[in-house]
Design a protein around this motif. Structure first.
Motif, mmCIF file in Angstrom:
data_model
loop_
_atom_site.group_PDB
_atom_site.id
_atom_site.type_symbol
_atom_site.label_atom_id
_atom_site.label_comp_id
_atom_site.label_asym_id
_atom_site.label_seq_id
_atom_site.Cartn_x
_atom_site.Cartn_y
_atom_site.Cartn_z
ATOM 1 N N TYR A 22 0.869 -1.181 0.000
ATOM 2 C CA TYR A 22 0.000 0.000 0.000
ATOM 3 C C TYR A 22 0.903 1.227 0.000
ATOM 4 N N ASP A 23 1.055 1.858 -1.161
ATOM 5 C CA ASP A 23 2.054 2.907 -1.365
ATOM 6 C C ASP A 23 1.412 4.275 -1.553
ATOM 7 N N GLU A 24 2.243 5.296 -1.403
ATOM 8 C CA GLU A 24 1.840 6.646 -1.788
ATOM 9 C C GLU A 24 2.516 6.963 -3.116
ATOM 10 N N VAL A 25 1.723 7.357 -4.094
ATOM 11 C CA VAL A 25 2.238 7.583 -5.453
ATOM 12 C C VAL A 25 1.589 8.847 -6.040
ATOM 13 N N PRO A 26 2.167 9.406 -7.109
ATOM 14 C CA PRO A 26 1.542 10.591 -7.718
ATOM 15 C C PRO A 26 0.185 10.257 -8.339
ATOM 16 N N ILE A 27 -0.717 11.208 -8.291
ATOM 17 C CA ILE A 27 -2.006 11.064 -8.990
ATOM 18 C C ILE A 27 -1.722 11.142 -10.498
ATOM 19 N N PRO A 28 -2.233 10.210 -11.297
ATOM 20 C CA PRO A 28 -1.930 10.248 -12.740
ATOM 21 C C PRO A 28 -2.616 11.421 -13.437
ATOM 22 N N GLU A 29 -2.017 11.842 -14.536
ATOM 23 C CA GLU A 29 -2.591 12.902 -15.381
ATOM 24 C C GLU A 29 -3.297 12.233 -16.547
ATOM 25 N N PRO A 30 -4.565 12.569 -16.801
ATOM 26 C CA PRO A 30 -5.210 11.959 -17.972
ATOM 27 C C PRO A 30 -4.590 12.476 -19.275
ATOM 28 N N GLY A 31 -4.283 11.553 -20.183
ATOM 29 C CA GLY A 31 -3.742 11.915 -21.488
ATOM 30 C C GLY A 31 -4.862 12.088 -22.500
ATOM 31 N N PRO A 32 -4.539 12.252 -23.777
ATOM 32 C CA PRO A 32 -5.571 12.382 -24.814
ATOM 33 C C PRO A 32 -6.525 11.183 -24.773
ATOM 34 N N GLY A 33 -7.820 11.470 -24.879
ATOM 35 C CA GLY A 33 -8.816 10.400 -24.894
ATOM 36 C C GLY A 33 -9.096 9.789 -23.531
ATOM 37 N N GLU A 34 -8.542 10.398 -22.472
ATOM 38 C CA GLU A 34 -8.689 9.820 -21.133
ATOM 39 C C GLU A 34 -9.445 10.744 -20.188
ATOM 40 N N VAL A 35 -9.933 10.140 -19.100
ATOM 41 C CA VAL A 35 -10.538 10.906 -18.017
ATOM 42 C C VAL A 35 -9.892 10.459 -16.710
ATOM 43 N N LEU A 36 -9.879 11.344 -15.729
ATOM 44 C CA LEU A 36 -9.398 10.988 -14.397
ATOM 45 C C LEU A 36 -10.601 10.557 -13.565
ATOM 46 N N VAL A 37 -10.535 9.331 -13.045
ATOM 47 C CA VAL A 37 -11.646 8.794 -12.254
ATOM 48 C C VAL A 37 -11.231 8.706 -10.791
ATOM 49 N N ARG A 38 -12.061 9.260 -9.917
ATOM 50 C CA ARG A 38 -11.912 9.045 -8.470
ATOM 51 C C ARG A 38 -12.564 7.698 -8.194
#
Length: 336
Positions: A22-38
């Motif tokens: 169970y790690d702490e990591v950066p929140i990903p950035e959505p690229g083209p054609g993507e969405v960020l989902v919580r």
């Protein structure tokens, strides 16, 4: 200050459930054609533990490529937080569910946030919660692509020919082996939706559950051998597969078909002599089919059974539950 990190479960090495960290990591950035989902919930599937143990069960030539550390998982249900400029059919605030980037091992859903291809997502059915929605994508689409409509033209890594689903209709008899599991319990319900008579094979503990889902007949494999009890079957969907799968060939009528979800060992001469077909496929992400399945889930025509839920931080315990077997429906991780 905006939050830039999240919690995610990662593999830094291969092994048993204890390697899930169970790690702490950066929140990903959505690229083209993507969405960020919580992410609100994550469905657990066999590819998650194949990845965890290094895919030792797959022949080398079909193993997907990936590098460590890696976040496992393909199934999710959650809420859209951000949308790339080129995505127009999904908006911030939409509730979505999906099977991400499969086949492949970069779905990365064991996390608080996921950058997801918009084309792999469908709107979550309003009639069910995130936990149930997260249990549907891979297992539901596997049953759909085997039984209802393939929906793609990719060959399986296990056979050269295209899989051809058999049109299900009233008067047909379908046997589902492993009917209480993720794929099995969807397959049973989809076959009933199409009017077929369904024989469910599972261990005795699941009899009431499977009859409630509509099974016309139940066989407890711990007490009797299905291949000695039934014959003249139109279609066998074997979600267990493997070495013993071929014993079901003798339950089929001439012209019948067997669909192994996990490819077993079959003798082409034997299948030719019996006059039956053995064919399979590998599930692929498909938002159109998922939306159709979503309508059935919304209507209550098909339901997702939940075996158990675990917090994301307890992914190890969830994998230990999976390893004990006799799962009824789906194991799901909840994400705070």
């Amino acid at each position: 200050m905006p939050k830039h990190t999240m919690r995610a479960v990662r593999l830094h090495e291969h092994g048993g459930p204890e390697v899930l960290r169970y790690d702490e990591v950066p929140i990903p950035e959505p690229g083209p054609g993507e969405v960020l989902v919580r992410v609100h919930a994550v469905g657990i599937n066999p590819p998650d533990w194949y990845l965890r143990d290094g895919m030792s069960n797959l022949p080398e030539h079909v193993r997907p490529k990936f590098s460590l550390p890696v976040i496992p998982g393909t199934d999710l249900s959650g809420v859209v937080e951000a949308v790339a400029a080129d995505v127009d059919d999904i908006r911030v605030g939409d509730e979505v569910f999906g099977l991400l980037r499969f086949p492949g091992f970069d779905g990365s859903t064991y996390a608080q946030y996921v950058a997801a291809p918009a084309s792999d997502l469908a709107h979550k059915p309003t009639g069910i919660d995130h936990v149930h929605a997260a249990g549907a994508p891979m297992a539901g689409l596997t049953a759909w692509q085997f039984l209802i409509e393939l929906g793609h033209d990719h060959p399986s890594p296990f056979q050269a020919a295209q899989h051809r689903p058999v049109p299900l209709r009233t008067g047909m008899t379908v046997l589902v082996n492993g009917a209480a599991g993720g794929v099995g319990h969807f397959a049973l319900q989809l076959a009933k939706w199409k009017g077929a008579r369904v024989i469910a094979v599972a261990s005795g503990a699941h009899e009431t559950f499977l009859k409630e889902l509509g099974a016309d007949e139940f066989i407890d494999y711990t007490k009797s051998r299905p291949e000695e009890l039934v014959h003249d079957i139109d279609l066998v969907l074997d979600t267990v597969g493997g070495h013993d799968s071929k014993r079901f060939l003798r339950t089929l009528k001439r012209g019948g078909s067997q669909f192994p979800v996990f490819f077993g060992e079959f003798d082409e001469e034997e299948t030719a002599k019996l006059g039956v077909t053995v064919t399979g496929t590998q599930v692929r992400s498909n938002s159109t089919q998922l939306a159709e399945l979503g309508r059935l889930l919304d209507a209550g025509t098909v339901r997702v059974a939940i075996d158990s839920t675990f917090a994301l931080a307890d992914a190890r315990a969830a994998h230990e539950r999976a390893a004990r077997g006799h799962v009824q429906g789906k194991i799901v991780l909840t994400v705070a």
